[in-house]
Design an enzyme around this catalytic site. Structure first.
Site, PDB file in Angstrom:
ATOM      1  N   LYS A   1       0.995  -1.719   0.248  1.00 20.52           N
ATOM      2  CA  LYS A   1      -0.524  -0.096   0.210  1.00 20.52           C
ATOM      3  C   LYS A   1       0.602   1.086  -0.034  1.00 20.52           C
ATOM      4  O   LYS A   1       1.747   0.582   0.828  1.00 20.52           O
ATOM      5  CB  LYS A   1      -0.746   0.438   1.115  1.00 20.52           C
ATOM      6  CG  LYS A   1      -2.049  -0.021   1.059  1.00 20.52           C
ATOM      7  CD  LYS A   1      -3.075  -0.443   2.438  1.00 20.52           C
ATOM      8  CE  LYS A   1      -4.672  -0.479   2.359  1.00 20.52           C
ATOM      9  NZ  LYS A   1      -5.174  -0.012   3.207  1.00 20.52           N
TER      10      LYS A   1
HETATM   11  C1  E4P Z   1      -8.582   0.169   3.351  1.00 19.91           C
HETATM   12  O1  E4P Z   1      -7.280  -0.351   2.407  1.00 19.91           O
HETATM   13  C2  E4P Z   1      -8.517   0.887   4.535  1.00 19.91           C
HETATM   14  O2  E4P Z   1      -7.554   0.464   5.285  1.00 19.91           O
HETATM   15  C3  E4P Z   1      -9.783   1.364   5.511  1.00 19.91           C
HETATM   16  O3  E4P Z   1     -10.611   0.712   4.993  1.00 19.91           O
HETATM   17  C4  E4P Z   1     -10.170   2.234   6.072  1.00 19.91           C
HETATM   18  O4  E4P Z   1     -11.210   2.795   6.641  1.00 19.91           O
HETATM   19  P1  E4P Z   1     -11.089   3.846   8.336  1.00 19.91           P
HETATM   20  O5  E4P Z   1     -11.334   4.764   7.289  1.00 19.91           O
HETATM   21  O6  E4P Z   1     -12.795   3.173   8.795  1.00 19.91           O
HETATM   22  O7  E4P Z   1     -10.309   3.367   8.821  1.00 19.91           O
END
Ligand code: E4P
Length: 241
Positions: free
Chosen positions: A106
């Site tokens: 990521k």
């Molecule tokens: C996905 O890749 C993210 O890590 C995640 O969906 C972020 O979600 P949040 O806004 O609930 O922290």
């Protein structure tokens, strides 16, 4: 080329395209091993996404935790870099990629991140561009050749922005061209978000455990099952008389 052949080619590509579009994938958005195992056993999980906050919540050494996750799930498992410069991101990503063949790195959506995406994808390391909040960012990440792009729709909703329109236009952009990027709908807050993602043909939804649980539930299923069993038992008792 005659008209018939043109139609044949068009039919073939339309069929192929629809076939690809019809296989929506579910990832689970967690670093918790029990949650991953539970959903994996149900056979509905195609991958996992983590982020630094989700890993911090588990309190374990992040690399070790990602290794464990990769032994549970065969599909893509996203782990995030922490560095902010292209150089640091690339170095970290190369280390993360050594964890397992299904690791996806990521990369936050920044100019430095986009440079890192180009380098890593050219090396065969799959990237997932994260912290994406606009259609322009989706387009840039797709042009950079990211394997996955994660718009955070829940955080847009939290800000009072139209997260569904952002998603719709992002899918329109990806569908209009031959980008290789798959869209991961991220930051999902409720089961309606999953339905909207599916209606738009989003490639992947990364869903928190609590939302997946809710997707299974309907009070009428429980009540209906209870009534069926009661009636069945009544019949058995009557037959015994
Ligand atoms: C996905 O890749 C993210 O890590 C995640 O969906 C972020 O979600 P949040 O806004 O609930 O922290």
């Amino acid at each position: 080329m005659n008209l018939l052949n043109i139609y044949k080619i068009e039919y073939y590509y339309t069929y192929q395209y629809n076939f690809v579009k019809k296989s929506m994938k579910f990832f689970i958005d967690t670093a918790n091993l029990n949650q991953i195992k539970e959903m994996q056993e149900l056979g509905i999980i195609d991958g996992v996404t983590t982020n630094p906050s989700l890993l911090a919540k588990e309190g374990a050494e992040p690399i070790e935790q990602l290794k464990k996750i990769c032994t549970i799930v065969d599909g893509p498992v996203s782990g995030e870099v922490i560095g902010l410069s292209t150089e640091k991101m690339v170095t970290e990503a190369r280390e993360l990629a050594k964890i397992a063949s299904n690791i996806v790195v990521k990369i936050p959506f920044t100019k430095e991140g986009i440079k890192a995406v180009k380098i890593l994808e050219a090396e065969g390391i799959q990237t997932n561009v994260t912290l994406v909040f606009s259609q322009n960012q989706v387009l840039i990440a797709a042009k950079a050749g990211a394997s996955f792009i994660s718009p955070f729709i829940g955080r847009l909703m939290d800000n009072g922005q139209d997260e569904i329109n952002m998603l719709r236009e992002s899918m329109e952009i990806l569908d209009a061209y031959n980008f290789k990027s798959e869209l991961i709908v991220a930051s999902i807050r409720n089961s309606r978000h999953v339905i909207e993602s599916a209606k738009m043909g989003a490639h992947i939804a990364t869903i928190p455990f609590s939302v997946l649980e809710k997707m299974f539930k309907h009070p009428n299923t429980d009540l209906g099952l209870e009534a069926f069993l009661k009636d069945w038992e009544k019949l058995q008792n009557e037959l015994k008389k």
